[in-house]
Design a protein around this motif. Structure first.
Motif, PDB file in Angstrom:
ATOM      1  N   UNK B  28       0.848  -1.193   0.000  1.00 50.01           N
ATOM      2  CA  UNK B  28       0.000   0.000   0.000  1.00 50.01           C
ATOM      3  C   UNK B  28       0.879   1.237   0.000  1.00 50.01           C
ATOM      4  N   UNK B  29       0.442   2.273  -0.677  1.00 48.88           N
ATOM      5  CA  UNK B  29       1.261   3.473  -0.699  1.00 48.88           C
ATOM      6  C   UNK B  29       1.156   4.217   0.616  1.00 48.88           C
ATOM      7  N   UNK B  30       2.252   4.776   1.090  1.00 52.39           N
ATOM      8  CA  UNK B  30       2.161   5.622   2.270  1.00 52.39           C
ATOM      9  C   UNK B  30       1.397   6.886   1.922  1.00 52.39           C
ATOM     10  N   UNK B  31       1.040   7.616   2.950  1.00 52.85           N
ATOM     11  CA  UNK B  31       0.174   8.778   2.725  1.00 52.85           C
ATOM     12  C   UNK B  31       0.819   9.780   1.779  1.00 52.85           C
ATOM     13  N   UNK B  32       2.157   9.885   1.837  1.00 52.19           N
ATOM     14  CA  UNK B  32       2.755  10.949   1.049  1.00 52.19           C
ATOM     15  C   UNK B  32       3.292  10.458  -0.290  1.00 52.19           C
ATOM     16  N   UNK B  33       2.914   9.285  -0.706  1.00 49.69           N
ATOM     17  CA  UNK B  33       3.428   8.816  -1.988  1.00 49.69           C
ATOM     18  C   UNK B  33       3.165   9.861  -3.059  1.00 49.69           C
ATOM     19  N   UNK B  34       4.147  10.073  -3.907  1.00 49.90           N
ATOM     20  CA  UNK B  34       4.011  11.108  -4.922  1.00 49.90           C
ATOM     21  C   UNK B  34       3.680  10.469  -6.269  1.00 49.90           C
ATOM     22  N   UNK B  35       2.667  10.996  -6.909  1.00 54.20           N
ATOM     23  CA  UNK B  35       2.196  10.458  -8.180  1.00 54.20           C
ATOM     24  C   UNK B  35       2.481  11.456  -9.288  1.00 54.20           C
ATOM     25  N   UNK B  36       2.864  10.934 -10.403  1.00 53.23           N
ATOM     26  CA  UNK B  36       3.086  11.795 -11.565  1.00 53.23           C
ATOM     27  C   UNK B  36       2.360  11.203 -12.766  1.00 53.23           C
ATOM     28  N   UNK B  37       1.490  12.016 -13.356  1.00 48.40           N
ATOM     29  CA  UNK B  37       0.846  11.614 -14.604  1.00 48.40           C
ATOM     30  C   UNK B  37       1.679  12.171 -15.740  1.00 48.40           C
ATOM     31  N   UNK B  38       2.152  11.318 -16.640  1.00 48.73           N
ATOM     32  CA  UNK B  38       2.904  11.856 -17.766  1.00 48.73           C
ATOM     33  C   UNK B  38       2.102  11.686 -19.053  1.00 48.73           C
ATOM     34  N   UNK B  39       2.080  12.753 -19.815  1.00 52.68           N
ATOM     35  CA  UNK B  39       1.293  12.804 -21.040  1.00 52.68           C
ATOM     36  C   UNK B  39       2.195  13.225 -22.187  1.00 52.68           C
ATOM     37  N   UNK B  40       2.630  12.288 -23.023  1.00 52.14           N
ATOM     38  CA  UNK B  40       3.383  12.707 -24.209  1.00 52.14           C
ATOM     39  C   UNK B  40       2.421  13.310 -25.218  1.00 52.14           C
ATOM     40  N   UNK B  41       2.796  14.435 -25.808  1.00 52.83           N
ATOM     41  CA  UNK B  41       1.855  15.107 -26.708  1.00 52.83           C
ATOM     42  C   UNK B  41       2.584  15.671 -27.918  1.00 52.83           C
ATOM     43  N   UNK B  42       2.055  15.372 -29.085  1.00 51.00           N
ATOM     44  CA  UNK B  42       2.570  15.952 -30.322  1.00 51.00           C
ATOM     45  C   UNK B  42       1.388  16.563 -31.063  1.00 51.00           C
ATOM     46  N   UNK B  43       1.364  17.867 -31.123  1.00 47.11           N
ATOM     47  CA  UNK B  43       0.290  18.598 -31.799  1.00 47.11           C
ATOM     48  C   UNK B  43      -1.096  18.147 -31.330  1.00 47.11           C
ATOM     49  N   UNK B  44      -1.332  18.308 -30.051  1.00 47.52           N
ATOM     50  CA  UNK B  44      -2.619  17.935 -29.458  1.00 47.52           C
ATOM     51  C   UNK B  44      -3.266  19.150 -28.801  1.00 47.52           C
ATOM     52  N   UNK B  67       4.754  16.237 -21.804  1.00 47.80           N
ATOM     53  CA  UNK B  67       5.994  16.320 -22.555  1.00 47.80           C
ATOM     54  C   UNK B  67       5.650  16.679 -23.988  1.00 47.80           C
ATOM     55  N   UNK B  68       5.989  17.888 -24.357  1.00 44.93           N
ATOM     56  CA  UNK B  68       5.696  18.382 -25.698  1.00 44.93           C
ATOM     57  C   UNK B  68       6.809  17.913 -26.626  1.00 44.93           C
ATOM     58  N   UNK B  69       6.459  17.001 -27.517  1.00 45.09           N
ATOM     59  CA  UNK B  69       7.465  16.347 -28.350  1.00 45.09           C
ATOM     60  C   UNK B  69       7.709  17.141 -29.627  1.00 45.09           C
ATOM     61  N   UNK B  70       8.087  18.383 -29.445  1.00 50.86           N
ATOM     62  CA  UNK B  70       8.381  19.211 -30.618  1.00 50.86           C
ATOM     63  C   UNK B  70       7.160  19.604 -31.423  1.00 50.86           C
ATOM     64  N   UNK B  71       6.064  19.900 -30.746  1.00 53.13           N
ATOM     65  CA  UNK B  71       4.842  20.280 -31.453  1.00 53.13           C
ATOM     66  C   UNK B  71       5.030  21.592 -32.196  1.00 53.13           C
ATOM     67  N   UNK B  72       4.297  21.729 -33.312  1.00 52.64           N
ATOM     68  CA  UNK B  72       4.349  22.992 -34.039  1.00 52.64           C
ATOM     69  C   UNK B  72       3.137  23.849 -33.703  1.00 52.64           C
ATOM     70  N   UNK B  73       2.229  23.332 -32.883  1.00 50.19           N
ATOM     71  CA  UNK B  73       1.061  24.131 -32.511  1.00 50.19           C
ATOM     72  C   UNK B  73       1.186  24.592 -31.058  1.00 50.19           C
ATOM     73  N   UNK B  74       0.065  24.945 -30.451  1.00 45.29           N
ATOM     74  CA  UNK B  74       0.109  25.527 -29.112  1.00 45.29           C
ATOM     75  C   UNK B  74      -0.059  24.482 -28.009  1.00 45.29           C
TER      76      UNK B  74
END
Lengths: 171, 279
Positions: B28-44, B67-74
């Motif tokens: 079980x995770x301790x109370x302070x376990x740190x979570x990271x959601x990673x979202x790779x994105x290319x022109x999204x 993680x913006x994988x070199x997008x050409x948009x915003x």
């Protein structure tokens, strides 16, 4: 080997060697990559200048037309050099990928530190949180000084160190 | 290298560092376990804000990293506006390179868990916490959302582009290959919905393919002795954009992934046999 073919082969391999040495001297060809090229150049030079060696090896391998051995040697070296270059490229591609990833992480860290320093320069309140790229409402990301663990207190200490630099710069 | 750059920057993200595997006797995770959601994105740019917001609402304690994988948009601006941390790659690395950036970030900042989702909004955000729960309760190192598992909890109500017949066949082939090579059940080896714990993060931060990494990653995890569990999920229809795999690239994709997967079995890697779990 007809004398004309021999003259051409000797001239070409001498030219190749001269070009290789020139590039090394200019620093445009690294020695480690030049070794294969030098080996290729010397091999072809030896086989073409010393006619006996070419015919001897050709006879040994049952090659009817001796000069074709020159082509074979050249081709083998070409393939070898190409393969080595592809391997080098793969390694370099891995390195540039690592650098690009590193760059993006460092950029983010610099931006965050800059935000903290700007903030501490403008106001003496020691909350670095609201300049973070994340929203301040998130507990784990907001307050470096809100010490819950020993690990974090060292973290906060180091942040204080960088903060004081910021204050000095501002004052 | 990983160890050398482990402690580079101190900061609020460090709080989780002292929580080590030794502190997790029950899984079980301790109370302070740190979570990271990673979202790779290319022109999204059209979907990324929504993905960030829904991930936040379903996992309020997690940090979200786009993680913006070199997008050409915003894409980067939209993600930042939605409240995500954004890493901008200087040029396009490919999906694997982008995801690995997230793994490296998570590893260095001391996160305990990484949840990887795609930036196109095809993943149901409800599945995020479900995958996490299952990972923690089943005591596995990685959970992967599978679209094809026969024991799907919910019916495949929405057929999408990702499940056309040739694609299904390809997925099935890769699943068969991975099952055979790892001697573990595998049904969806190309899924981009994954939860990883510290050990898996460390492993993939050190060794991950730059493009089309998922199939090969299964072998890498297996060789590192990490346990992987697939969890049935339903994909939402793609709201915008197209799959990154076009018809023209399909052949290259199959050949490359096939070679990489088979070679992953014998390739030298720093992590082979690192964690031998008593299963």
């Amino acid at each position: 080997m007809p004398p004309k073919v021999q003259a051409l082969a000797v001239a070409a391999s001498l030219g190749l060697l001269a070009l290789i040495l020139y590039l090394i001297r200019k620093g445009r060809l690294r020695e480690d990559h030049a070794i294969l090229w030098l080996m290729a150049g010397f091999s072809i030079l030896m086989l073409s200048a010393w006619r006996g060696s070419l015919t001897a090896i050709a006879r040994m391998l049952d090659i009817g037309y001796a000069p074709s051995l020159l082509f074979a040697v050249g081709l083998v070296f070409t393939l070898l050099i190409l393969l080595v270059q592809t391997a080098v490229m793969s390694r370099l591609a891995g390195h540039t990928r690592d650098l690009a990833q590193e760059l993006s992480i460092l950029q983010w860290q610099v931006q965050r530190l800059q935000g903290q320093m700007d903030h501490d320069g403008n106001a003496s309140v020691d909350t670095a949180g609201d300049r973070l790229p994340t929203s301040d409402s998130q507990q784990p990301t907001s307050q470096p000084t809100n010490q819950q663990t020993g690990e974090r207190s060292t973290a906060a200490l180091r942040l204080d160190g960088s903060d004081s630099v910021g204050k000095e710069a501002a004052s | 290298m990983a160890a050398a750059c482990n402690v580079t920057l101190s900061g609020p993200y460090m709080m989780a560092r002292q929580v080590t595997d030794a502190n997790l006797p029950s899984g079980k995770p301790p109370a302070q376990a740190a979570y990271l959601v990673i979202v790779p994105a290319l022109n999204e740019e059209l979907t990324i804000a929504e993905v960030v917001q829904s991930a936040r609402s379903h996992l309020p304690t997690a940090d979200i990293l786009v993680i913006d994988d070199g997008s050409s948009d915003r894409t980067a601006a939209e993600a930042s506006r939605a409240g995500a941390m954004v890493l901008s790659l200087p040029y396009n690395l490919g999906i694997g390179g982008a995801v690995q950036t997230g793994f490296k970030f998570a590893h260095r900042m001391g996160y305990d868990y990484v949840i990887r989702v795609d930036g196109d909004g095809q993943h149901d955000p409800q599945d995020l916490s479900r995958l996490l729960d299952i990972m923690q309760h089943q005591q596995v190192d990685v959970t992967i959302g599978s679209r094809f598992q026969p024991t799907s909890l919910r019916p495949q109500a929405v057929p999408d582009r990702a499940t056309t017949r040739p694609r299904r066949l390809g997925s099935w082939g890769f699943a068969l290959l991975v099952s055979a090579l790892t001697r573990q059940p595998a049904s969806d080896t190309t899924s981009g919905l994954q939860c990883l714990n510290r050990r898996a993060i460390e492993c993939l931060a050190a060794d991950y393919a730059q493009d089309y990494p998922e199939v090969e990653g299964r072998i890498t995890l297996h060789r590192a002795g990490l346990r992987v569990l697939e969890v049935p999920v339903v994909m939402l229809p793609r709201s915008n954009g197209r799959s990154s795999i076009t018809h023209a690239r399909a052949l290259y994709y199959v050949a490359k992934v096939l070679l990489a997967t088979v070679m992953a079995v014998i390739r030298e890697t720093p992590y082979a046999g690192r964690h031998v779990n008593a299963t």
